[in-house]
Write a protein that holds these residues in place. Structure first.
Motif, mmCIF file in Angstrom:
data_model
loop_
_atom_site.group_PDB
_atom_site.id
_atom_site.type_symbol
_atom_site.label_atom_id
_atom_site.label_comp_id
_atom_site.label_asym_id
_atom_site.label_seq_id
_atom_site.Cartn_x
_atom_site.Cartn_y
_atom_site.Cartn_z
ATOM 1 N N LYS A 23 1.033 -1.372 0.327
ATOM 2 C CA LYS A 23 -0.073 0.112 0.268
ATOM 3 C C LYS A 23 0.651 1.112 0.567
ATOM 4 O O LYS A 23 0.672 2.558 -0.529
ATOM 5 N N ILE A 27 0.260 -0.683 -4.602
ATOM 6 C CA ILE A 27 0.376 -1.608 -4.621
ATOM 7 C C ILE A 27 -0.936 -2.350 -3.909
ATOM 8 O O ILE A 27 -0.657 -2.044 -2.481
ATOM 9 N N THR A 28 -2.002 -2.498 -5.154
ATOM 10 C CA THR A 28 -2.688 -3.649 -4.059
ATOM 11 C C THR A 28 -3.235 -4.860 -4.349
ATOM 12 O O THR A 28 -3.731 -4.598 -6.255
ATOM 13 N N LEU A 29 -2.783 -6.049 -4.383
ATOM 14 C CA LEU A 29 -3.189 -7.602 -4.359
ATOM 15 C C LEU A 29 -4.603 -7.412 -3.897
ATOM 16 O O LEU A 29 -4.975 -7.860 -2.732
ATOM 17 N N CYS A 53 -3.381 -10.744 -9.708
ATOM 18 C CA CYS A 53 -3.771 -9.065 -10.224
ATOM 19 C C CYS A 53 -3.147 -8.727 -11.398
ATOM 20 O O CYS A 53 -2.855 -9.281 -12.634
ATOM 21 N N THR A 57 -0.932 -3.881 -12.284
ATOM 22 C CA THR A 57 -0.385 -3.846 -10.902
ATOM 23 C C THR A 57 0.392 -4.616 -10.808
ATOM 24 O O THR A 57 1.569 -4.413 -10.487
ATOM 25 N N LYS A 60 3.777 -2.195 -11.707
ATOM 26 C CA LYS A 60 4.044 -1.735 -10.324
ATOM 27 C C LYS A 60 5.030 -2.365 -9.325
ATOM 28 O O LYS A 60 5.902 -1.642 -8.841
ATOM 29 N N LEU A 61 4.578 -3.658 -9.037
ATOM 30 C CA LEU A 61 5.262 -4.591 -8.314
ATOM 31 C C LEU A 61 6.654 -4.925 -9.259
ATOM 32 O O LEU A 61 7.249 -4.582 -8.234
#
Length: 72
Positions: A23, A27-29, A53, A57, A60-61
């Motif tokens: 977060k 990033i949200t999984l 995801c 995402t 971003k990860l």
């Protein structure tokens, strides 16, 4: 304390630490959580389910991991 109780507490703590760290990077999984079948199974320790995801995402990860590796 029985080891299975320790592992259960640990997997929940690790999941929340990971959720918080992601977060912080925006990033949200959505599927991040504790792998519930792991509690019913005979695994040595319960598992953290990273889940699925979308490609944005995942990018971003990957970018966050590359930046962290480059900073070492």
């Amino acid at each position: 304390m029985p080891s299975h109780i320790h592992h259960r507490d640990e997997v929940h703590e690790c999941t929340e630490l990971l959720r918080s760290a992601l977060k912080d990077k925006g990033i949200t999984l959505p599927s991040l959580g504790v792998d519930l079948p792991g509690f019913a199974g005979s695994y040595a320790v319960p598992l953290v389910a990273l889940g699925n995801c979308n490609t944005a995402t995942a990018r971003k990860l990957a970018e966050a991991l590359r930046k962290a590796a480059a900073a070492r």
